[in-house]
Motif scaffolding. Structure first.
Motif, PDB file in Angstrom:
ATOM      1  N   ASP A  31      -3.817  -5.109  -6.832  1.00 10.47           N
ATOM      2  CA  ASP A  31      -4.302  -3.730  -6.944  1.00 10.47           C
ATOM      3  C   ASP A  31      -5.798  -3.648  -6.675  1.00 10.47           C
TER       4      ASP A  31
ATOM      5  N   GLU B  84      -6.234   0.929  -0.274  1.00 15.69           N
ATOM      6  CA  GLU B  84      -5.422   1.676  -1.232  1.00 15.69           C
ATOM      7  C   GLU B  84      -5.164   3.098  -0.748  1.00 15.69           C
TER       8      GLU B  84
ATOM      9  N   THR C  27       0.816  -1.219   0.000  1.00 17.42           N
ATOM     10  CA  THR C  27       0.000   0.000   0.000  1.00 17.42           C
ATOM     11  C   THR C  27       0.852   1.272   0.000  1.00 17.42           C
ATOM     12  N   ASP C  28       2.150   1.146   0.256  1.00 15.99           N
ATOM     13  CA  ASP C  28       3.041   2.309   0.305  1.00 15.99           C
ATOM     14  C   ASP C  28       3.138   2.934  -1.092  1.00 15.99           C
ATOM     15  N   PRO C  29       2.735   4.192  -1.256  1.00  8.86           N
ATOM     16  CA  PRO C  29       2.787   4.837  -2.577  1.00  8.86           C
ATOM     17  C   PRO C  29       4.180   4.832  -3.200  1.00  8.86           C
ATOM     18  N   ALA C  30       5.224   4.803  -2.367  1.00  5.34           N
ATOM     19  CA  ALA C  30       6.584   4.805  -2.895  1.00  5.34           C
ATOM     20  C   ALA C  30       6.917   3.519  -3.638  1.00  5.34           C
ATOM     21  N   ASN C  31       6.144   2.460  -3.386  1.00  4.27           N
ATOM     22  CA  ASN C  31       6.411   1.168  -4.015  1.00  4.27           C
ATOM     23  C   ASN C  31       5.497   0.878  -5.199  1.00  4.27           C
ATOM     24  N   ARG C  32       4.699   1.869  -5.608  1.00  5.95           N
ATOM     25  CA  ARG C  32       3.722   1.643  -6.657  1.00  5.95           C
ATOM     26  C   ARG C  32       4.127   2.342  -7.958  1.00  5.95           C
TER      27      ARG C  32
ATOM     28  N   TRP D 109      -1.547   7.232  -4.992  1.00  2.00           N
ATOM     29  CA  TRP D 109      -0.191   7.022  -5.494  1.00  2.00           C
ATOM     30  C   TRP D 109      -0.055   7.651  -6.878  1.00  2.00           C
ATOM     31  N   ASP D 110       1.186   7.845  -7.303  1.00  2.00           N
ATOM     32  CA  ASP D 110       1.494   8.552  -8.537  1.00  2.00           C
ATOM     33  C   ASP D 110       1.324   7.628  -9.743  1.00  2.00           C
ATOM     34  N   ARG D 111       0.201   7.747 -10.438  1.00  2.00           N
ATOM     35  CA  ARG D 111      -0.081   6.890 -11.582  1.00  2.00           C
ATOM     36  C   ARG D 111       0.687   7.305 -12.834  1.00  2.00           C
TER      37      ARG D 111
END
Length: 240
Positions: free
Chosen positions: A216, A225, A181-186, A228-230
Motif C-alpha cells: 500500500d 495508487e 492498483t485496481d480499486p475493485a481489488n482493494r 479506492w473505497d476505504r
C-alpha cells in the motif's frame, strides 16, 4: 548508485550500506523509477507506525520485494506461507526470513544477502537474475518480534519459481501491479485486536497485514495508487 551509504541507527533506519554492497539503479526499466525514488526518500513513519524498539530488541530479518515484467505488465512476486507454520501461517507474504550469521552484519549488507538467500530457498529463483536497487527503512512486526528490512529488486532475468518446501510454502505466485492498483481489488481488514489495515484480494488470496501495508505504501509514494473505497471491509475469514 552502487554502494550508496544510507542512514541507519535505531528506530527504523536503513542499513548502513557500504561500498560494493550490491545496490544499483543502472538499467532499471523507467516504470520502476518512481519506486526507486520513493525508496530513496521515504521516512520510517511514512511506512508504518510499527518501528523497531529503541532497545534493539527483535529478530533481524529481511524480505525481497521483487518486481518483474510478465504478460500482463509489471508484476510482484509473492508466496503463501504453509498453514502449519508457527508464525503468520497461511498468509501471503514476500519471500524472506531471519538473517543467518553467514549473511553478515544486519547494519550493513546482511539484509541484502538474507533477502536473496531466503528467496532462493523458498521459491527456487536464481539470485543471479535479480538486481537489487533499493532498501526501505526497517519496520517491526510486533506479533512475531521481527525487525524487517524490505529490500527492493528488479527481476532482470526471470527464472522458474515454485514452492521448494511445502512445509514452509504453500504456493508461489505473481500479481500484476495493475491488479494491485485496481480499486475493485482493494479493501480494509479488521483484526480481532481491532487493528485495521489495507488489504488486496488478488490471485485467489487475501493479502493483508505487514505485506499489504508495505505494498500500500509503495503504491502511494510511487504515485501508482488510484482512489479506492476505504469503507469496504473484508473479514480475515473471508473464505468462510
Amino acid at each position: 548508485m552502487t554502494g550508496v551509504t544510507r542512514a541507519g541507527g535505531a528506530g527504523g533506519g536503513r542499513p548502513e550500506l557500504s561500498a560494493g554492497a550490491g545496490l544499483s539503479t543502472d538499467g532499471l526499466p523507467s516504470w520502476l523509477d518512481p519506486v526507486a525514488e520513493a525508496a530513496r526518500t521515504v521516512q520510517p513513519l511514512q511506512l508504518s507506525r510499527f518501528l523497531p524498539p529503541e532497545s534493539g530488541a527483535g529478530r533481524q530479518s529481511a524480505v525481497l520485494i521483487l518486481f518483474g515484467e510478465g504478460a500482463a505488465g509489471p508484476e510482484l512476486l509473492l508466496l503463501e506461507r504453509a498453514g502449519t507454520l508457527r508464525s503468520h501461517a497461511g498468509q501471503p507474504s514476500f519471500p524472506g526470513g531471519a538473517l543467518d550469521p553467514e549473511d553478515g552484519d544486519p547494519a550493513d549488507d546482511g539484509p541484502l544477502r538474507a533477502a536473496l538467500r531466503e528467496a532462493e530457498e523458498e521459491t527456487g529463483l536464481d539470485p543471479a537474475g535479480v538486481q537489487l536497487f533499493g532498501v526501505l527503512p526497517r519496520l517491526y512486526i510486533p506479533v512475531s518480534r521481527f525487525v524487517v528490512t524490505p529490500v527492493l529488486g528488479w527481476w532482470r532475468e526471470p527464472s522458474p519459481v515454485t514452492a521448494v518446501d511445502p512445509g514452509e510454502t504453500a504456493r508461489v505466485f505473481t500479481v500484476p501491479v495493475a491488479d494491485l492498483t485496481d480499486p475493485a481489488n482493494r479493501a480494509v481488514t479488521v483484526h480481532p485486536s481491532g487493528h485495521e489495515g489495507p488489504a488486496f484480494l488478488v490471485e485467489s488470496a487475501l493479502v493483508w497485514g505487514f505485506t499489504a501495508g508495505v505494498i500500500d505504501r509503495i503504491l502511494h509514494y510511487s504515485g501508482w495508487e488510484l482512489p479506492w473505497d476505504r469503507s469496504r471491509r473484508v473479514p480475515l475469514d473471508w473464505r468462510a
